[in-house]
Design a protein around this motif. Structure first.
Motif, PDB file in Angstrom:
ATOM      1  N   ARG A  70       0.807  -1.222   0.000  1.00 57.68           N
ATOM      2  CA  ARG A  70       0.000   0.000   0.000  1.00 57.68           C
ATOM      3  C   ARG A  70       0.838   1.270   0.000  1.00 57.68           C
ATOM      4  O   ARG A  70       0.368   2.316  -0.393  1.00 57.68           O
ATOM      5  CB  ARG A  70      -0.895   0.023   1.240  1.00 57.68           C
ATOM      6  N   PHE A  77     -24.902  -3.811  -4.263  1.00 53.69           N
ATOM      7  CA  PHE A  77     -24.552  -2.652  -5.091  1.00 53.69           C
ATOM      8  C   PHE A  77     -24.902  -2.865  -6.569  1.00 53.69           C
ATOM      9  O   PHE A  77     -24.807  -1.939  -7.373  1.00 53.69           O
ATOM     10  CB  PHE A  77     -23.048  -2.350  -4.991  1.00 53.69           C
ATOM     11  N   THR A 122     -18.682   3.790 -10.273  1.00 53.52           N
ATOM     12  CA  THR A 122     -18.341   5.187 -10.008  1.00 53.52           C
ATOM     13  C   THR A 122     -17.327   5.232  -8.872  1.00 53.52           C
ATOM     14  O   THR A 122     -17.219   4.285  -8.093  1.00 53.52           O
ATOM     15  CB  THR A 122     -19.603   5.991  -9.641  1.00 53.52           C
TER      16      THR A 122
HETATM   17  C1  HQG Z   1     -19.129   0.083  -5.183  1.00 55.81           C
HETATM   18  C2  HQG Z   1      -8.901  -1.676  -1.024  1.00 55.81           C
HETATM   19  C3  HQG Z   1     -23.170   1.458  -6.027  1.00 55.81           C
HETATM   20  C4  HQG Z   1     -17.863  -0.687  -5.481  1.00 55.81           C
HETATM   21  C5  HQG Z   1      -9.235  -2.699  -2.090  1.00 55.81           C
HETATM   22  C6  HQG Z   1     -17.285  -0.870  -4.084  1.00 55.81           C
HETATM   23  C7  HQG Z   1      -9.113  -1.939  -3.365  1.00 55.81           C
HETATM   24  C8  HQG Z   1     -20.938   1.209  -6.427  1.00 55.81           C
HETATM   25  C9  HQG Z   1     -17.736   0.388  -3.352  1.00 55.81           C
HETATM   26  C10 HQG Z   1      -9.381  -0.513  -2.975  1.00 55.81           C
HETATM   27  C11 HQG Z   1     -21.044   1.899  -7.649  1.00 55.81           C
HETATM   28  C12 HQG Z   1     -16.605   1.395  -3.217  1.00 55.81           C
HETATM   29  C13 HQG Z   1     -10.685  -0.018  -3.506  1.00 55.81           C
HETATM   30  C14 HQG Z   1     -22.320   2.373  -8.021  1.00 55.81           C
HETATM   31  C15 HQG Z   1     -18.993   1.305  -7.406  1.00 55.81           C
HETATM   32  N1  HQG Z   1     -23.353   2.129  -7.191  1.00 55.81           N
HETATM   33  N2  HQG Z   1     -21.988   0.986  -5.629  1.00 55.81           N
HETATM   34  N3  HQG Z   1     -22.532   3.046  -9.175  1.00 55.81           N
HETATM   35  N4  HQG Z   1     -19.827   1.957  -8.229  1.00 55.81           N
HETATM   36  N5  HQG Z   1     -19.657   0.841  -6.310  1.00 55.81           N
HETATM   37  O1  HQG Z   1     -13.634   0.761  -0.956  1.00 55.81           O
HETATM   38  O2  HQG Z   1     -13.016  -0.941  -5.242  1.00 55.81           O
HETATM   39  O3  HQG Z   1      -7.106  -2.513   1.412  1.00 55.81           O
HETATM   40  O4  HQG Z   1     -14.094   2.833  -2.382  1.00 55.81           O
HETATM   41  O5  HQG Z   1     -18.154  -1.910  -6.118  1.00 55.81           O
HETATM   42  O6  HQG Z   1      -8.411  -3.818  -2.009  1.00 55.81           O
HETATM   43  O7  HQG Z   1     -14.028  -1.789  -3.037  1.00 55.81           O
HETATM   44  O8  HQG Z   1      -7.731  -0.131   1.154  1.00 55.81           O
HETATM   45  O9  HQG Z   1     -13.599   0.695  -3.504  1.00 55.81           O
HETATM   46  O10 HQG Z   1     -17.826  -1.998  -3.459  1.00 55.81           O
HETATM   47  O11 HQG Z   1      -7.879  -2.036  -3.995  1.00 55.81           O
HETATM   48  O12 HQG Z   1      -5.554  -0.964   0.268  1.00 55.81           O
HETATM   49  O13 HQG Z   1     -18.770   0.966  -4.139  1.00 55.81           O
HETATM   50  O14 HQG Z   1      -9.410  -0.495  -1.546  1.00 55.81           O
HETATM   51  O15 HQG Z   1      -7.551  -1.586  -0.837  1.00 55.81           O
HETATM   52  O16 HQG Z   1     -15.729   0.927  -2.246  1.00 55.81           O
HETATM   53  O17 HQG Z   1     -11.727  -0.890  -3.092  1.00 55.81           O
HETATM   54  P1  HQG Z   1     -14.216   1.365  -2.191  1.00 55.81           P
HETATM   55  P2  HQG Z   1     -13.155  -0.821  -3.770  1.00 55.81           P
HETATM   56  P3  HQG Z   1      -6.956  -1.271   0.584  1.00 55.81           P
END
Ligand code: HQG
Length: 180
Positions: A65, A106, A116
């Motif tokens: 990270r 979601f 998004t």
């Molecule tokens: C969802 C961690 C409704 C999306 C991980 C996700 C990753 C929507 C959530 C990094 C949407 C956002 C990022 C929409 C997206 N309507 N829900 N239109 N578009 N979503 O945590 O991708 O451990 O901001 O599917 O391993 O889950 O922190 O993003 O479920 O690499 O280093 O909204 O964070 O890394 O959640 O995770 P996040 P992510 P770290």
């Protein structure tokens, strides 16, 4: 990672991605802060981290990270920021397919609006299904989406790749998504 290093990693993620101001720090272009300033700030704010712990945390972090710059004097989070920052990453051509792990609740919204970025700077995409599965599993039973990244690239959409291999893009419209 030991329990202590996981706590250190969470503390660093919070302050290097989301709330540097809570430690009196400002991210430099690229997201960098001076290692000395960071360590001093952790002492001043009641959660002292030693230099050795910082190095161990950077080197053994399960998702890489954080990174030091070439001089070793600066440190940053590789991705995941919510504070305004230009990570100074170069756009690069994505592979034909990338993956995103999410959860069922979601899906109606994702199928309507696409992926998004929410509070983060970018939508985060993975190069392989296994990683996407782990990302989705943080929230429950994972649902994996395949993204036609190559076609998005040909359609003029920009992709960045963080130093720890996470693919970043502004948004993924629904027409590029399919559930696998
Ligand atoms: C969802 C961690 C409704 C999306 C991980 C996700 C990753 C929507 C959530 C990094 C949407 C956002 C990022 C929409 C997206 N309507 N829900 N239109 N578009 N979503 O945590 O991708 O451990 O901001 O599917 O391993 O889950 O922190 O993003 O479920 O690499 O280093 O909204 O964070 O890394 O959640 O995770 P996040 P992510 P770290």
């Amino acid at each position: 990672m030991s329990k202590r290093l996981i706590t250190v990693s969470k503390y660093l993620a919070k302050h290097l991605r989301h709330a540097p101001q809570d430690l009196g720090l400002t991210l430099q272009p690229g997201g960098w802060v001076a290692v000395d300033d960071l360590l001093a700030a952790t002492r001043q704010h009641g959660f002292p981290i030693t230099f050795d712990e910082l190095i161990e945390c950077v080197e053994t972090n399960d998702k890489r990270r954080f990174a030091f710059d070439v001089s070793g004097e600066l440190i940053r989070a590789n991705q995941g920021h919510s504070v305004e920052v230009d990570l100074q990453l170069e756009a690069c051509e994505p592979p034909p397919t990338l993956y995103h792990g999410t959860v069922e609740r979601f899906m109606p919204s994702i199928l309507e609006s696409g992926l998004t970025r929410g509070k983060r700077h970018h939508v985060h995409l993975s190069g392989d299904v296994e990683t996407a599965r782990k990302v989705g599993a943080r929230r429950g039973q994972p649902v994996i989406l395949a993204i036609e990244a190559g076609r998005m690239g040909r359609d003029g959409r920009e992709f960045l790749r963080s130093a720890n291999g996470v693919w970043l893009t502004d948004a993924v419209p629904p027409e590029y998504l399919s559930r696998i």
